[in-house]
Write a protein that holds these residues in place. Structure first.
Motif, PDB file in Angstrom:
ATOM      1  N   VAL A  91      -0.559  -7.735  29.445  1.00 11.30           N
ATOM      2  CA  VAL A  91      -1.603  -8.592  30.021  1.00 11.30           C
ATOM      3  C   VAL A  91      -1.587  -8.498  31.536  1.00 11.30           C
ATOM      4  O   VAL A  91      -2.647  -8.440  32.183  1.00 11.30           O
ATOM      5  N   SER A  92      -0.391  -8.485  32.125  1.00 10.19           N
ATOM      6  CA  SER A  92      -0.288  -8.377  33.577  1.00 10.19           C
ATOM      7  C   SER A  92      -0.901  -7.074  34.086  1.00 10.19           C
ATOM      8  O   SER A  92      -1.577  -7.063  35.114  1.00 10.19           O
ATOM      9  N   ASP A  93      -0.690  -6.002  33.326  1.00  6.84           N
ATOM     10  CA  ASP A  93      -1.224  -4.698  33.729  1.00  6.84           C
ATOM     11  C   ASP A  93      -2.733  -4.624  33.560  1.00  6.84           C
ATOM     12  O   ASP A  93      -3.418  -3.967  34.356  1.00  6.84           O
ATOM     13  N   ARG A  94      -3.254  -5.275  32.512  1.00  3.09           N
ATOM     14  CA  ARG A  94      -4.686  -5.199  32.192  1.00  3.09           C
ATOM     15  C   ARG A  94      -5.188  -6.577  31.772  1.00  3.09           C
ATOM     16  O   ARG A  94      -5.531  -6.807  30.614  1.00  3.09           O
ATOM     17  N   PRO A  95      -5.278  -7.518  32.706  1.00  6.08           N
ATOM     18  CA  PRO A  95      -5.596  -8.904  32.343  1.00  6.08           C
ATOM     19  C   PRO A  95      -6.980  -9.105  31.758  1.00  6.08           C
ATOM     20  O   PRO A  95      -7.210 -10.076  31.026  1.00  6.08           O
ATOM     21  N   ALA A  96      -7.920  -8.211  32.054  1.00  3.54           N
ATOM     22  CA  ALA A  96      -9.264  -8.342  31.498  1.00  3.54           C
ATOM     23  C   ALA A  96      -9.392  -7.686  30.132  1.00  3.54           C
ATOM     24  O   ALA A  96     -10.379  -7.909  29.430  1.00  3.54           O
ATOM     25  N   THR A  97      -8.386  -6.900  29.767  1.00  2.00           N
ATOM     26  CA  THR A  97      -8.470  -6.100  28.542  1.00  2.00           C
ATOM     27  C   THR A  97      -7.617  -6.658  27.416  1.00  2.00           C
ATOM     28  O   THR A  97      -8.007  -6.598  26.249  1.00  2.00           O
ATOM     29  N   PHE A  98      -6.458  -7.202  27.755  1.00  2.00           N
ATOM     30  CA  PHE A  98      -5.529  -7.658  26.728  1.00  2.00           C
ATOM     31  C   PHE A  98      -5.185  -9.134  26.897  1.00  2.00           C
ATOM     32  O   PHE A  98      -5.050  -9.644  28.017  1.00  2.00           O
ATOM     33  N   GLY A  99      -5.040  -9.797  25.747  1.00  3.49           N
ATOM     34  CA  GLY A  99      -4.355 -11.068  25.648  1.00  3.49           C
ATOM     35  C   GLY A  99      -3.195 -10.853  24.702  1.00  3.49           C
ATOM     36  O   GLY A  99      -3.082  -9.800  24.068  1.00  3.49           O
ATOM     37  N   PHE A 100      -2.314 -11.836  24.582  1.00  6.06           N
ATOM     38  CA  PHE A 100      -1.255 -11.680  23.585  1.00  6.06           C
ATOM     39  C   PHE A 100      -0.909 -13.020  22.947  1.00  6.06           C
ATOM     40  O   PHE A 100      -1.049 -14.080  23.571  1.00  6.06           O
ATOM     41  N   ALA A 101      -0.512 -12.919  21.685  1.00  3.04           N
ATOM     42  CA  ALA A 101      -0.074 -14.076  20.918  1.00  3.04           C
ATOM     43  C   ALA A 101       1.438 -13.995  20.761  1.00  3.04           C
ATOM     44  O   ALA A 101       1.970 -12.985  20.278  1.00  3.04           O
ATOM     45  N   ALA A 102       2.129 -15.031  21.175  1.00  2.00           N
ATOM     46  CA  ALA A 102       3.584 -15.019  21.179  1.00  2.00           C
ATOM     47  C   ALA A 102       4.154 -15.077  19.769  1.00  2.00           C
ATOM     48  O   ALA A 102       3.667 -15.819  18.911  1.00  2.00           O
ATOM     49  N   ALA A 103       5.202 -14.298  19.548  1.00  4.60           N
ATOM     50  CA  ALA A 103       5.976 -14.364  18.307  1.00  4.60           C
ATOM     51  C   ALA A 103       7.065 -15.420  18.466  1.00  4.60           C
ATOM     52  O   ALA A 103       7.655 -15.557  19.548  1.00  4.60           O
ATOM     53  N   LEU A 104       7.333 -16.172  17.405  1.00  8.32           N
ATOM     54  CA  LEU A 104       8.386 -17.183  17.424  1.00  8.32           C
ATOM     55  C   LEU A 104       9.455 -16.828  16.389  1.00  8.32           C
ATOM     56  O   LEU A 104       9.124 -16.338  15.303  1.00  8.32           O
ATOM     57  N   PRO A 105      10.719 -17.121  16.690  1.00  9.83           N
ATOM     58  CA  PRO A 105      11.799 -16.729  15.784  1.00  9.83           C
ATOM     59  C   PRO A 105      12.096 -17.742  14.688  1.00  9.83           C
ATOM     60  O   PRO A 105      13.263 -18.072  14.440  1.00  9.83           O
ATOM     61  N   LEU A 106      11.072 -18.280  14.052  1.00  5.60           N
ATOM     62  CA  LEU A 106      11.343 -19.085  12.866  1.00  5.60           C
ATOM     63  C   LEU A 106      12.066 -18.188  11.855  1.00  5.60           C
ATOM     64  O   LEU A 106      11.754 -16.998  11.777  1.00  5.60           O
ATOM     65  N   THR A 107      13.059 -18.676  11.153  1.00  2.68           N
ATOM     66  CA  THR A 107      13.317 -20.070  10.801  1.00  2.68           C
ATOM     67  C   THR A 107      14.284 -20.803  11.734  1.00  2.68           C
ATOM     68  O   THR A 107      14.755 -21.899  11.413  1.00  2.68           O
ATOM     69  N   ASP A 108      14.565 -20.238  12.841  1.00  2.00           N
ATOM     70  CA  ASP A 108      15.398 -20.855  13.875  1.00  2.00           C
ATOM     71  C   ASP A 108      14.508 -21.797  14.687  1.00  2.00           C
ATOM     72  O   ASP A 108      13.866 -21.396  15.653  1.00  2.00           O
ATOM     73  N   VAL A 109      14.494 -23.070  14.295  1.00  5.88           N
ATOM     74  CA  VAL A 109      13.551 -24.011  14.901  1.00  5.88           C
ATOM     75  C   VAL A 109      13.849 -24.231  16.376  1.00  5.88           C
ATOM     76  O   VAL A 109      12.937 -24.253  17.214  1.00  5.88           O
ATOM     77  N   ASP A 110      15.122 -24.407  16.723  1.00  8.48           N
ATOM     78  CA  ASP A 110      15.461 -24.597  18.135  1.00  8.48           C
ATOM     79  C   ASP A 110      15.062 -23.373  18.952  1.00  8.48           C
ATOM     80  O   ASP A 110      14.517 -23.496  20.056  1.00  8.48           O
TER      81      ASP A 110
END
Length: 318
Positions: A91-110
């Motif tokens: 996104v930083s390299d191409r802010p008008a072209t890409f967005g991103f959805a964060a991955a979360l490490p479930l089942t590790d809730v903390d």
């Protein structure tokens, strides 16, 4: 197709591929393997299909591969941080072209809460990607409640993505799980969110359901009617109408027509599923959508008033 937003597009890093293989996901979800991916390949398929911007995410099997007794939580936290840092750099390299959805490490809730805060506050993630289940535990699992509460507090956009269901060995009959099982697991997950009241308790989360709603449009009225046998009837079609849907996969010739009988076209978004759907198929499906009467009632762009502009305002400034 000019100016479309793609909300169902994936990326595969070298490290992610290696850790999937090391964890036994050589043929993830029964498919031949993880496809190749590069920025150039993504930009090429976007150009061929008139896509202006794409929100990238990590697909199944996610980043948490096993039992914490074997150190899986620490490994999942590190892998989530890696793919999210990589997405933020894109996104930083191409802010008008890409967005991103964060991955979360479930089942590790903390770990998931910590990474959600880091991705949202430090990395500027545009959304969060959640799988339909995590090692057989669905999103309504009480242990996951703090994560849903934080997503609601942040009014997060959540890209839902199917994965292999529990006991898939007994139901897939040796076939790749994306063929059938993915559709039913999406349906199972969303219906569970509705029937348990989880959707109602977290009204600020903006959910994007994949693959033209999977089997949801077909079973919505049946589930609503039978829900009355155990309590007040649940307005399943009404709940589905509040969600957003991407049209990745094979929405034509039948699935999209079923979806628009339940959901208004202003809740539809384009999805390519690249690179898990090969580039030639992505182009063919996009051109078919561009000529389809039902699809043409939707605005897949980032124009003012579109679903994409509402959910991803940062990309409208590109």
């Amino acid at each position: 197709m000019s100016g479309w937003l793609d909300v169902h597009a994936h990326y595969v890093t070298t490290r992610y591929r290696g850790e999937c293989v090391a964890a036994g996901h050589v043929r993830p979800d029964g498919m031949p393997g993880l496809p190749g991916w590069s920025v150039d390949a993504a930009l090429d398929v976007m150009s061929r299909t008139g896509v202006r911007a794409a929100v990238l995410s990590v697909s199944s099997p996610g980043v948490h591969f096993g039992d914490d007794a074997l150190g899986a939580n620490a490994a999942a936290r590190a892998l989530a941080a890696h793919v999210n840092d990589f997405g933020a750099q894109l996104v930083s390299d191409r802010p008008a072209t890409f967005g991103f959805a964060a991955a979360l490490p479930l089942t590790d809730v903390d770990g998931a809460l910590a990474e959600l805060a880091r991705a949202g506050d430090d990395l500027g993630a545009d959304a969060v990607a959640l799988l339909t289940n995590y090692h057989g535990r669905y999103l309504t699992d009480q242990a996951f409640a703090p994560v849903l509460e934080e997503l609601d507090a942040r009014a997060a956009v959540v890209l839902l993505h199917p994965t292999s269901p529990p006991d898939w060995q007994a139901t897939a009959f040796g076939r790749p799980r994306p063929m059938v099982e993915f559709l039913f697991d999406t349906t199972r997950c969303v219906l569970d969110l509705i029937l348990t009241g989880t959707l109602t308790r977290h009204p600020s989360i903006r959910w994007i359901v994949p693959h033209a709603g999977a089997v949801l449009p077909v079973v919505a009225h049946r589930v609503a009617a039978i829900s009355a046998a155990t309590g007040p009837m649940v307005d399943v079609p009404g709940a589905l109408a509040t969600l957003y849907y991407d049209v990745a996969g094979l929405p034509l010739p039948v699935a999209l027509d079923a979806l628009v009988k339940v959901v208004s076209s202003d809740h539809l978004l384009y999805g390519s599923d690249f690179p898990f759907t090969p580039a030639p198929a992505v182009a063919a499906l996009a051109h078919a959508l561009d000529g389809d009467p039902a699809a043409r009632t939707a605005d897949f762009t980032l124009a003012p008033g579109s679903a994409g502009a509402s959910l991803f305002p940062r990309l409208t400034r590109g």
